[in-house]
Design an enzyme around this catalytic site. Sequence first.
Site, short mmCIF file in Angstrom:
data_model
loop_
_atom_site.label_atom_id
_atom_site.label_comp_id
_atom_site.label_asym_id
_atom_site.label_seq_id
_atom_site.Cartn_x
_atom_site.Cartn_y
_atom_site.Cartn_z
N TYR A 2 0.83 -1.21 0.00
CA TYR A 2 0.00 0.00 0.00
C TYR A 2 0.87 1.26 0.00
O TYR A 2 0.60 2.21 -0.75
CB TYR A 2 -0.90 -0.04 1.23
CG TYR A 2 -1.81 1.14 1.42
CD1 TYR A 2 -2.92 1.32 0.60
CD2 TYR A 2 -1.58 2.05 2.44
CE1 TYR A 2 -3.77 2.40 0.79
CE2 TYR A 2 -2.43 3.13 2.63
CZ TYR A 2 -3.53 3.31 1.80
OH TYR A 2 -4.36 4.38 2.00
N LYS A 50 0.88 4.07 -2.95
CA LYS A 50 0.49 5.45 -2.67
C LYS A 50 1.63 6.43 -2.93
O LYS A 50 1.38 7.59 -3.30
CB LYS A 50 -0.02 5.56 -1.23
CG LYS A 50 -1.38 4.91 -1.01
CD LYS A 50 -2.43 5.45 -1.97
CE LYS A 50 -3.84 5.05 -1.58
NZ LYS A 50 -4.85 5.52 -2.57
#
Length: 318
Positions: free
Chosen positions: A186, A190
């Site tokens: 993640y 991001k």
Amino acid sequence: MTDESTSETPPPAGAGLCAGRVVVVTGAGRGLGRAHALAFAAEGARVVVNDFGVRPDGTPATGARGPADEVAAEIRAAGGEAVAHAGDVATETGAASLVATALGTYGRLDTLVNNAGFVRDRMLVNLTEDEWDAVVRVHLKGHFLPLRHAAAHWRAEAKEGRGPRARVVNTSSGAGLAGSVGQANYSAAKAGVLGLTLVAAAELGRYGVQVNAIAPAARTRMTERTFAETMAAPADGTFDAMAPENVSPLVVWLGSAASAGVTGRVFAAEGGRITVMEGWRPGPTADKQARWTPAEAGESARGLLAEAAAAEPVHGAG
């Protein structure tokens, strides 16, 4: 094209900030996306509500009615205009049909809010290839493909002399800015969204497109699982700093014509606080003007680190 000329009719006095605009929000069935969709509709936008309808980890969900349909119906019940789109925006077909839905239903597209995503958290040494691929795919590819299709439309509009006041709001995270323990996939995705935002802002400005990113902190299905205690809503009725609705006003402004001139920037948003993130900037520097030896390079690096600001801690570390 760098000016703000457009065929869009400015909203009349007293109208919402986004009156006349058509806005696409991905991952808009729940959490932040739902809050954004409702907030745009409240400001007069016609909204394409996208949601693939999966569980928080991206696995298929069951149900007679998808979350995109529910939010679109909620907007219409409040007197707004909305259409649902249930495609997977991390696929070429899904992203193309998303833009086509906006154009086919409302005849234009003004704002794209990339928000879709899910998590599969695991410590790095236990993270599987499939878990890595799935999360990077939905967050990073799921930003790239809708952006590419929307940008192709706006470029064509600009070349025809119909210069858009187009806006893109991408969704990064504190994990993308500083990292987050147990979220290597993640965090990497991001961080990639931030790089994509900067490049898109630089490349698309000539077509009248502004591209910015947010790093929100709010209570969603993803964050509740990881930060259950700190994300809980207050029981005493006081200001709910973690409500996703707190982030949406900034997103609506960035997605409106009122944000003219703001592009290539990253904003952190949490509760009532908005912060402009300043990213990587050159710090202390040493230049020998010749090749270093490894020992010299190390000695210089240590000296520079002593002069530099301390690194921001990774979320969940220590």
